[in-house]
Every structure is written in C-alpha cells, then in structure tokens.
Design an enzyme around this catalytic site. Structure first.
Site, mmCIF file in Angstrom:
data_model
loop_
_atom_site.group_PDB
_atom_site.id
_atom_site.type_symbol
_atom_site.label_atom_id
_atom_site.label_comp_id
_atom_site.label_asym_id
_atom_site.label_seq_id
_atom_site.Cartn_x
_atom_site.Cartn_y
_atom_site.Cartn_z
ATOM 1 N N ASN A 165 0.879 -1.178 0.000
ATOM 2 C CA ASN A 165 0.000 0.000 0.000
ATOM 3 C C ASN A 165 0.914 1.225 0.000
ATOM 4 O OD1 ASN A 165 -1.422 2.313 0.856
ATOM 5 N ND2 ASN A 165 -3.058 1.051 1.699
ATOM 6 N N GLU A 199 -3.852 1.784 -3.008
ATOM 7 C CA GLU A 199 -3.927 3.231 -2.781
ATOM 8 C C GLU A 199 -3.072 4.015 -3.779
ATOM 9 O OE1 GLU A 199 -5.375 5.383 0.695
ATOM 10 O OE2 GLU A 199 -4.170 3.977 1.854
ATOM 11 N N ASP A 250 -4.103 -4.773 1.250
ATOM 12 C CA ASP A 250 -4.455 -4.120 2.512
ATOM 13 C C ASP A 250 -5.860 -4.563 2.889
ATOM 14 O OD1 ASP A 250 -5.124 -2.486 4.598
ATOM 15 O OD2 ASP A 250 -4.653 -0.602 3.580
ATOM 16 N N ASN A 278 -7.206 -4.172 5.845
ATOM 17 C CA ASN A 278 -7.765 -3.311 6.894
ATOM 18 C C ASN A 278 -8.447 -4.127 7.990
ATOM 19 O OD1 ASN A 278 -7.219 -0.457 6.718
ATOM 20 N ND2 ASN A 278 -8.309 -0.434 4.767
ATOM 21 N N ASP A 313 -1.891 -5.878 6.469
ATOM 22 C CA ASP A 313 -1.646 -6.271 5.074
ATOM 23 C C ASP A 313 -1.367 -7.773 5.064
ATOM 24 O OD1 ASP A 313 -1.268 -3.490 3.492
ATOM 25 O OD2 ASP A 313 -0.479 -3.333 5.540
ATOM 26 N N ASP A 364 2.809 4.844 4.887
ATOM 27 C CA ASP A 364 2.554 4.384 6.257
ATOM 28 C C ASP A 364 2.463 2.851 6.333
ATOM 29 O OD1 ASP A 364 0.217 4.707 4.788
ATOM 30 O OD2 ASP A 364 -0.825 5.897 6.301
ATOM 31 N N HIS A 365 2.435 2.182 5.173
ATOM 32 C CA HIS A 365 2.494 0.715 5.121
ATOM 33 C C HIS A 365 3.867 0.270 4.610
ATOM 34 C CE1 HIS A 365 -2.013 -0.074 5.202
ATOM 35 N NE2 HIS A 365 -1.976 1.222 4.949
#
Length: 260
Positions: free
Chosen positions: A7, A34, A150, A152, A221, A250-251
């Site tokens: 991501n 993303e 991802d 989530n 993830d 951020d991933h």
DNA sequence: ATGTCGTAACGTTTACGA
C-alpha cells in the site's frame, strides 16, 4: 516467483521510494494499493523500463489498485464482482504463468470501515461478503490462487502493539475479524501466520504521534493462499525497514515466495 | 500541538479520507 503487496499511499508521492524498493527487492509480481490516481495519470515508464507489465484500476483521489508483473498478465479483471453499483476501485486480478504453474493473483484494498457503526462499516462488511463469494468461486478450479493487499483487518490482538486502542475500531471489531475468518475458513491459508507465530509483527504504523518511533504498529496487510498455492509457498516476510526511510508510505511491503 | 500525510479544488487554505 516472488509476489509482494504494498500500500503505497499515493503513486505520485511515492514514485521514488517505490522504484528504490523495486530495484532492491526485485519482486516478480507486485500488488499495489492506494494509487490515489486515475489510470491515465499512473506513470508507466518507471515500471516498464524495469521490465514490468502494468495493469491498473484507478480512481480519482482515492483507492486505486494495480498489478506489476515481469511475466505477462493474462485475463485481467477489474473490480470485485457482486455489486454493479460499486464504483470504488479496490480489486484487480490476473493470471501469471510460472515455470511450473499458473497463479491467479488478486490485489485488493479492503474498505477501512470507520466510523463504526455507520454506512462506511456497512459497506466494509458487505464488501467482505463479496470477497468471500469471489474467494469461494476461485477454489473450484483447484489451482493456485493468491489474494493479497491491505485487508484493513487486525486478525487478532497479538497483531497490534496496543490492542486496547483498537477495541472499538472497524479494523478490529469482532464482526470484522469474523468476516476475515469466514474467508480463511473456506480453505485459504494466511501466508505470514503459516510461517511466523507470535506478537510484534506489523505492516502499518500511523504517521501521527510518533507511531513508528514507538513501534506502535498493526498487522493489516495480508496474503491469502488457496491450498494449491499454499503447497508451493517457500517463504514469506515483511520488509519492515522501508518504514524508516525518507518520505515513506505508512504501510510496508509483505511478500511471499511461491515455487510456481 | 487533539501531534501526519496525500489529494482535490471556485487553491496561497480547507476538506476529506485514512
């Protein structure tokens, strides 16, 4: 065949960090989430000059998924079946021929779902039910299938540095965890947990409040493998150090090695 | 300091989603 998921939180903002990582990790296939970009605005040259074929399913501003592959991408499908009204770009799949087996690879960006309860959480749970249906369909052929990206979802408390902070969050609510398990219970293997046990393994650290410096992470993830793909897995890992670089997502990437 | 980042838009700033 090494297949990675990443991501990237914006393809335009992450291009340098992404190509640096590609040059080092040299994955055969990459599932990107993303993009935050329409298809026409996704730069292709940086990937094509590194030998990757590129398939994108983009959207203006938000979401967006892609597959990069050094081998040809066959039978590409965009979008998760089950809701013709759904315009969010969160799913892409294609077949990649290995030397020994063909692998159906699916890249996904599962809805965040916050705030919960609410319409966004309803959308998340409905999307997860559509994922379950598509996952079940793909088992019928008894061939290698990989669904990565991802999710989530924080599968268990051990997958968060501070589980109490996520108790009421859409990523960790019991309904989210149960919906994730319903996919696993079809017969899919969670690649990382098949090889590594115990707490302290994360793929996401928030930009805020020094989460990375405090190692306040979560593992959201994931790579799910059909039985035939799980048979071929020879390795799985998280490229954790990427998070400490300049201008990081951020991933961080998670990857699996498949003997296909 | 309700702590950051990326994107879009009637943009030099605000709103949104994460």
């Amino acid at each position: 065949m090494r297949i990675a998921c990443f991501n990237i939180n914006g393809i335009k903002a992450r291009l340098g960090a992404l190509t640096d990582w590609l040059d080092e990790a040299a994955p055969d296939v990459v599932l990107l989430q993303e993009l935050k970009s329409v298809d026409e605005a996704v730069p292709r040259e940086p990937f094509e000059e590194r030998g990757y074929n590129v398939a994108t399913h983009g959207q203006k501003g938000f979401n967006g998924v892609a597959i990069l592959s050094k081998r040809p991408l066959e039978d590409v499908r965009h979008g998760l079946p089950g809701d013709a009204q759904d315009e969010q770009a969160r799913w892409i799949e294609a077949t990649v021929m290995g030397d020994r087996a063909a692998v159906r690879v699916c890249g996904l960006y599962l809805p965040n779902g916050n705030p919960a309860p609410g319409p966004k959480y309803d959308y998340k749970l409905a999307w997860m039910e559509r994922l379950r249906v598509r996952a079940a369909e793909m088992l019928v052929n008894e061939e290698p299938v990989l669904m990565g990206g991802d999710y989530n979802v924080i599968p268990q408390d051990e997958d968060a540095a501070r589980p109490e902070a996520w108790r009421e969050d859409a990523l960790a609510l019991p309904q989210s965890r149960a919906a994730f398990r319903r996919v696993l219970n079809l017969g899919y293997t969670e690649a990382f947990r098949a090889r590594v046990q115990g707490p302290g393994h994360y793929t996401f650290w928030d930009y805020q409040a020094g989460a990375w410096n405090r190692n306040d992470g979560i593992r959201i993830d994931h790579v799910l493998l059909s039985p035939q793909a799980a048979d071929l897995m020879t390795g799985c890992g998280i490229d954790r150090d990427i998070r400490g670089r300049d201008k990081p997502s951020d991933h961080v990437p998670i990857w699996v090695e498949i003997d296909a």
